[in-house]
Design a protein around this motif. Sequence first.
Motif, short mmCIF file in Angstrom:
data_model
loop_
_atom_site.label_atom_id
_atom_site.label_comp_id
_atom_site.label_asym_id
_atom_site.label_seq_id
_atom_site.Cartn_x
_atom_site.Cartn_y
_atom_site.Cartn_z
N PRO A 145 27.40 51.69 -25.17
CA PRO A 145 26.73 52.54 -25.98
C PRO A 145 26.01 51.70 -27.28
O PRO A 145 26.89 51.01 -28.01
N ASP A 146 24.85 51.67 -27.70
CA ASP A 146 24.24 51.17 -28.61
C ASP A 146 23.16 51.94 -29.19
O ASP A 146 22.07 51.96 -28.87
N GLY A 147 23.30 52.30 -30.23
CA GLY A 147 22.14 53.13 -30.80
C GLY A 147 21.82 54.46 -30.10
O GLY A 147 22.65 55.18 -29.27
N PHE A 148 20.44 54.56 -29.78
CA PHE A 148 20.06 55.62 -29.14
C PHE A 148 20.23 55.56 -27.46
O PHE A 148 20.06 56.39 -26.70
N SER A 149 20.74 54.34 -27.22
CA SER A 149 21.18 54.07 -25.56
C SER A 149 22.02 55.19 -25.10
O SER A 149 22.23 55.50 -23.92
N SER A 150 23.29 55.35 -25.90
CA SER A 150 23.99 56.52 -25.61
C SER A 150 23.60 57.86 -26.34
O SER A 150 24.73 58.92 -26.08
N GLN A 151 22.54 58.13 -27.01
CA GLN A 151 22.73 59.26 -27.71
C GLN A 151 22.42 60.60 -26.71
O GLN A 151 22.94 61.71 -27.30
#
Length: 452
Positions: A145-151
Motif C-alpha cells: 500500500p502506498d498512497g492511493f494505491s490502497s485507498q
Amino acid sequence: MRSIKMRSLVASAAAALSISGVAAVVSPTPAYAIAVPPCDSHVDYWTDVLLTIFRKQTGEAGAPTRLTRAAAMMYLAMYDTDISLGTPGTPYIAKVAKTDNATYIPTSNFDAAATTALHNAFPSFDLSGYQSTAAKSCFNGEPGPDGFSSQLGLTAAQNVINARANDGSNNTTAYSPQSNVAGQWRPTEGKAAVSPNWGSVKPFGIGTSTQFRPPLPGGFSSMSALLTSKAYADQVNEVKAAGSATATPDQRTADQTTAAYFWANDVDGTYKPPGQLLKITQEYSKANPGSNRIKLFALLSMAMADSAIAAWDAKFDTIIDLWRPDSAIEESQSDNNALTTPSPAWTPLSADAAGNHFSPPFPAYISGHATFAGAWAGVMKRYYGTDAATFTATTEDIHASGVTRTFTSFSAAAQEDALSRLWLGVHYRWDADYGLSTGDSVANYVFGNRLR
C-alpha cells in the motif's frame, strides 16, 4: 475477483527476499503477530491468516459468535474492494470512487481491506507488516500500500467497520441463569454463559435477529408442558444412550464416535467450528472456483454470522433457555416425567485435551454447530447450483487428529455436523434439526437478497 498468478512464500519473515531483482529485508513479525501462511491467492491467504487468529482466541474472544462476526467483516471488506476495483456486482455497503490519475494495485487494496478489518475485529493482535508481507512475498512482488494505491481497500474496510459500530457486540450485560428452575439452562463445569446478549446484535444480511426464530423446543409453549411430555423424554433418553462417554457400540457406533469428534473443534487451539467450515469452503472452491470466490466467502460469512445471531436469540431470548443434556440427565428427578430416570454420574462424550468431559457454556436449543452447518450448506448449494458435491474434509479436533471424511453432498456434511452434537452428548436431536433449518433459512434469504 481478478485472476492473479500467485507465488509461494520462499523464505521466513526474517529472511532477505528478492523482489523484482531488488534485495529487501522483511522485519521479524511482532510479538503478537501470527505466522505468515503459504500464499495461494488473496482469499486463500487471508483465510489462512483468519484461521490462524481463530486458533489463538480463548474464552469469550474465541466464541463462534465473535469469530463469525470478524469473518464477515473481513470478507465483506474484500468483496466491496473487488467491486470498487471494477468487478461487476452490487456492493455490500458502497462502491468506493476512484481518484483521477491514481494507480490502484489490486493486491495492495485486498491486503489493506483485510488487514484493516482484522485489526478492528482483533485489536490485540499486531497485524502491522502483513500488508507488505502479503504484497511483496505473495503477490508477484507488487508494491505494498502506498498512497492511493490502497485507498479503495482501506475505505471499503472502514465502511464495513462504520456499519458495525454500536451493533450490540460489546454488550456485556451479565446473564442470570435460572438454575433453580427445572429445564432452564444452568452453568456446567462452573462456566459462565458465553455471548448471552448476542441475539440482540445487528445482523449483517437478514432483517432482524428474530426473522427466522424457530418454534420453542418440540413446539411446546411452556416449560412445564415440555418437561412432562413423551417427546421430551424421547429426546433425553436418546442422547443419554448415544451421547454418553461410556456408550456401547450398539448405542453409538464407532463411526458415529469418530464423526462426533471430527466436527467438534470446541477446544482452544483449533480453528473452532466456523473455521472448519471456512477451511472446507477454501479447499472445495480452489478446485471449483465458480464465478467469484470472494463473493462466495462474502455470502457464506454473512450467512454464518447471521446464523450465530439467530441461534443465540433462540438460546437466550425466548422463555425456554433449555438446559444441556448433562443437566437434564443428572437432574431428571425434577422434571416430573415418569419416562426419565436420573443418572447423577452421567457424562457426555465431549472432552477437552485432558480428558475432562464438558458441555459448551450456553443453552442447548438450538445448536450453533447445526445452525452454522445449515447456513454453510445453504449458501454452497445455491452458489454452485446443486447440492451434489463430492469432497473430503479435514479437522483440527485433538480427538480426531489426522481423520478425514468424504461426502457426496453439502447437505450430507451439514446433517452429519448437526447430528455429531447428539453423539457428542451435548445436544438433543431437535437442537440439530431446528438448527439446520434455521441456518438454511438464513442462507436462503442472504443469498437471494444480498450482493445481487
